[in-house]
Motif scaffolding. Structure first.
Motif, short mmCIF file in Angstrom:
data_model
loop_
_atom_site.label_atom_id
_atom_site.label_comp_id
_atom_site.label_asym_id
_atom_site.label_seq_id
_atom_site.Cartn_x
_atom_site.Cartn_y
_atom_site.Cartn_z
N PRO A 153 41.41 15.03 -7.31
CA PRO A 153 41.32 14.01 -8.37
C PRO A 153 39.95 13.95 -9.02
O PRO A 153 38.92 14.09 -8.36
CB PRO A 153 41.63 12.71 -7.63
N ASP A 154 39.93 13.72 -10.34
CA ASP A 154 38.67 13.43 -11.02
C ASP A 154 38.10 12.13 -10.46
O ASP A 154 38.82 11.15 -10.26
CB ASP A 154 38.91 13.27 -12.53
N GLY A 155 36.82 12.14 -10.22
CA GLY A 155 36.19 10.94 -9.66
C GLY A 155 36.21 10.88 -8.16
O GLY A 155 35.65 9.95 -7.57
N GLY A 156 36.88 11.86 -7.50
CA GLY A 156 36.87 11.90 -6.05
C GLY A 156 35.51 12.33 -5.54
O GLY A 156 34.71 12.91 -6.28
N ARG A 157 35.22 12.04 -4.27
CA ARG A 157 33.96 12.49 -3.70
C ARG A 157 33.92 14.01 -3.74
O ARG A 157 34.84 14.68 -3.26
CB ARG A 157 33.80 12.01 -2.26
N PRO A 158 32.88 14.62 -4.30
CA PRO A 158 32.86 16.07 -4.46
C PRO A 158 32.47 16.81 -3.18
O PRO A 158 31.64 16.33 -2.40
CB PRO A 158 31.82 16.30 -5.56
N ILE A 159 33.08 17.97 -3.00
CA ILE A 159 32.71 18.89 -1.92
C ILE A 159 32.72 20.29 -2.49
O ILE A 159 33.59 20.65 -3.30
CB ILE A 159 33.67 18.77 -0.72
N VAL A 160 31.73 21.09 -2.12
CA VAL A 160 31.59 22.46 -2.60
C VAL A 160 31.88 23.41 -1.45
O VAL A 160 31.30 23.27 -0.36
CB VAL A 160 30.17 22.73 -3.15
N LEU A 161 32.75 24.39 -1.69
CA LEU A 161 33.14 25.37 -0.68
C LEU A 161 32.55 26.73 -1.05
O LEU A 161 32.77 27.23 -2.15
CB LEU A 161 34.66 25.47 -0.57
#
Length: 284
Positions: free
Chosen positions: A35-43
């Protein structure tokens, strides 16, 4: 014998589909899920398997409400293969420029596997204020063994073309052994080898400090900033050894260390349910 018959230009990328952005060293292929606005995580994927290496983790992260950024490192997948040095600085710079260009909300979580673990460590050490939590899965730390023949000019190029690509494919098949989607992933894995510059980028990675360098200084920096760090490792991993894991523990005394019995280097495929549960609980 050269499989590199295709070019990764605009027309080819339009045929392939996907999202791309131009950074200082070339075009980067990336995906945003959740979702837009969700807490971001980078893989951050490993040295040879592109962004789809994380396919088994995406649904769990979506269910947790995360906005997930994953991308192809230079030389892999559908990202460019620039004729430059594939060292730790290149991979750190690509990650830094990508999150800045996409305007990812700060701080975000970072998760890296194998070589991607080393990149995640370097990034966190240099930009501690941008990272909330760090997850390392079988990360490259130091003394990763590379066959000496690949380091010799001309001979290394010959060996990669004659035997190196076959060995890589055989290794990848062992990482996904037992997966019902093994044929699909093997096709994707070998497809990246058909684009011009793959072999050059592979050799440069093997010859530089991205694989064989020592990440101890960066690990010490991460420890000083007291980030919450989760380390997941399979006890049957023959590439990332127990002494390497012990080295990480010595640098990060408050580490959340979670070994998984019997898992090898393909842990994100082989033991995805266990890995996902550990990731979910740690991020919560």
């Amino acid at each position: 014998l050269d499989p590199e018959k295709r070019e990764l230009g605009d027309a080819e990328r339009e045929r392939l589909g996907g999202t791309y952005t131009s950074l200082s060293d070339g075009v980067t292929h990336y995906r945003l899920d959740g979702p837009d606005g969700g807490r971001p995580i980078v893989l951050v994927h490993g040295g040879t398997v592109p962004l789809w290496a994380w396919d088994k983790q995406i649904q769990t992260l979506k269910e947790e409400g995360y906005q997930i950024l994953r991308y192809d490192m230079y030389g892999r997948g559908y990202s460019d293969r620039p004729a430059i040095s594939y060292d730790r600085e290149l991979y750190r710079r690509q990650l830094s420029e990508l999150v800045d260009q996409l305007g990812l909300a700060l701080p975000f979580d970072v998760m890296g596997c194998s070589l991607g673990g080393g990149t995640a460590i370097n990034f966190t050490a240099q930009y501690p204020q941008k990272v909330r939590k760090l997850i390392l899965i079988s990360p490259v730390v130091n003394h990763y063994k590379i066959p000496s023949l690949f380091r010799i000019p001309v001979l290394g190029e010959f060996m990669v073309r004659i035997v190196g690509l076959k060995l890589m494919t055989r290794r990848f098949k062992s990482l996904i052994e037992g997966s019902p989607e093994s044929k699909k992933y093997t096709k994707l894995y070998t497809e990246q080898m058909t684009y011009h510059g793959f072999q050059r980028s592979l050799l440069s990675m093997l010859r530089n400090d991205a694989i064989s360098g020592d990440y101890g200084h960066s690990l010490q920096a991460v420890g000083r900033h007291e980030h919450a760090v989760l380390l997941i490792w399979g006890t049957a991993d023959k590439e990332i050894t127990q002494p390497m894991i012990s080295k990480i523990q010595s640098y990060l005394p408050h580490l959340d260390y979670q070994p998984i019995d019997g898992a090898g280097h393909g842990i994100v495929f082989q033991k995805s349910d266990l890995v996902n549960a550990l990731i979910r609980d740690f991020l919560r």
